[in-house]
Design an enzyme around this catalytic site. Sequence first.
Site, PDB file in Angstrom:
ATOM      1  N   SER A 209      -4.012  -6.181   7.984  1.00  0.00           N
ATOM      2  CA  SER A 209      -3.847  -4.775   8.339  1.00  0.00           C
ATOM      3  C   SER A 209      -5.090  -4.175   8.973  1.00  0.00           C
ATOM      4  CB  SER A 209      -3.475  -3.961   7.086  1.00  0.00           C
ATOM      5  OG  SER A 209      -2.249  -4.384   6.563  1.00  0.00           O
TER       6      SER A 209
ATOM      7  N   GLY B 224      -0.177  -6.142  10.116  1.00  0.00           N
ATOM      8  CA  GLY B 224      -0.027  -5.228   8.999  1.00  0.00           C
ATOM      9  C   GLY B 224       0.303  -3.812   9.396  1.00  0.00           C
TER      10      GLY B 224
ATOM     11  N   SER C 109       0.813  -1.215   0.000  1.00  0.00           N
ATOM     12  CA  SER C 109       0.000   0.000   0.000  1.00  0.00           C
ATOM     13  C   SER C 109       0.847   1.266   0.000  1.00  0.00           C
ATOM     14  CB  SER C 109      -0.918   0.010   1.229  1.00  0.00           C
ATOM     15  OG  SER C 109      -1.794  -1.094   1.188  1.00  0.00           O
ATOM     16  N   ASN C 110       2.018   1.224   0.659  1.00  0.00           N
ATOM     17  CA  ASN C 110       2.885   2.400   0.694  1.00  0.00           C
ATOM     18  C   ASN C 110       3.597   2.639  -0.627  1.00  0.00           C
ATOM     19  OD1 ASN C 110       2.404   2.814   3.510  1.00  0.00           O
ATOM     20  ND2 ASN C 110       3.759   1.092   3.898  1.00  0.00           N
TER      21      ASN C 110
ATOM     22  N   VAL D 192       4.517  -6.448   8.798  1.00  0.00           N
ATOM     23  CA  VAL D 192       4.880  -5.621   7.643  1.00  0.00           C
ATOM     24  C   VAL D 192       4.422  -4.219   7.995  1.00  0.00           C
ATOM     25  CG1 VAL D 192       4.619  -5.243   5.170  1.00  0.00           C
ATOM     26  CG2 VAL D 192       4.566  -7.573   6.080  1.00  0.00           C
TER      27      VAL D 192
ATOM     28  N   TYR E  82      -3.288 -10.796   1.549  1.00  0.00           N
ATOM     29  CA  TYR E  82      -3.174  -9.425   2.057  1.00  0.00           C
ATOM     30  C   TYR E  82      -4.567  -8.837   2.222  1.00  0.00           C
ATOM     31  CZ  TYR E  82      -1.604  -4.493   2.217  1.00  0.00           C
ATOM     32  OH  TYR E  82      -1.379  -3.193   2.571  1.00  0.00           O
TER      33      TYR E  82
ATOM     34  N   LYS F 167      -0.907 -11.163   5.606  1.00  0.00           N
ATOM     35  CA  LYS F 167      -0.688  -9.860   6.236  1.00  0.00           C
ATOM     36  C   LYS F 167      -2.064  -9.285   6.516  1.00  0.00           C
ATOM     37  CE  LYS F 167       0.752  -5.109   5.528  1.00  0.00           C
ATOM     38  NZ  LYS F 167       1.119  -4.050   4.564  1.00  0.00           N
TER      39      LYS F 167
END
Length: 273
Positions: free
Chosen positions: A144, A168, A23-24, A185, A114, A142
């Site tokens: 989040s 996440g 996402s980053n 992460v 994810y 992951k």
Amino acid sequence: MNQSSLYCCGQGAKHNGFVVQGSNGEFPFLTSSERLEVVSRVRQALPRDKLLLAGSGCESTQATVEMTVSMAQVGADAAMVVTPCYYHGRMNSAALIHHYTKVADLSPIPVVLYSVPANTGLDLPVDAAVTLSQHPNIVGIKDSGGDVTRIGLIVHKTRRQDFQVLAGSAGFLLASYAVGAVGGVCALANVLGAQVCQLERLCLTGQWEDAQKLQHRLIEPNTAVTQRFGIPGLKKTMDWFGYYGGPCRAPLRELSAPQEEALRLDFTSNGWL
């Protein structure tokens, strides 16, 4: 420029390394060729003993398979596949199990699920994650979402599988370790990587009081570079810490002066700047 997140794994995990095109990494704003170039360049710069986990998720199953294969060809060790979400009303357990099974069947590298509902509006259902954990080429998730009860339940339901559950976000890393996650992460690791790793070590060695103190000091900065100010905030903070954050890709906009001041306060009030 695109950011990468630290993939820090502790007890029971197999690798430490980096995530790119998460996402980053602003991946929704990049072309397919740009996404692959980022992974290729990171692979060239990264020591071989560090895992390179590349985000390869696309909206269609076919496109995700093709991107995952391509990511493997340019050096990714594993693929992190975000839930397709545009038709989120139809993305039930059956649809997502079918999607991920097809991707994992055809992927030459291991697949990590994810779930990032803040961006997708969709939580990967626990029952789907549990079913998918039985696939030999799906090695972890992951998560989040920030629901520690859910993370603990996934850990419990997949305990008989060779399956890693990763937090996440650094904001709930301690709590995730407490319920059995094996790593994280974390976007915050772009600027406070040593501190995130220290939190991991404190958790894994049972130093819970010190871990709690450190976790408390990381919550506001983490929220600032994720939920509150997002990628523009993360990039600005990287500049402050001597890295290169760089400009955002439109339609993301740079922070205003008041926003930048508020962002700085979240770091200074916790002793990081």
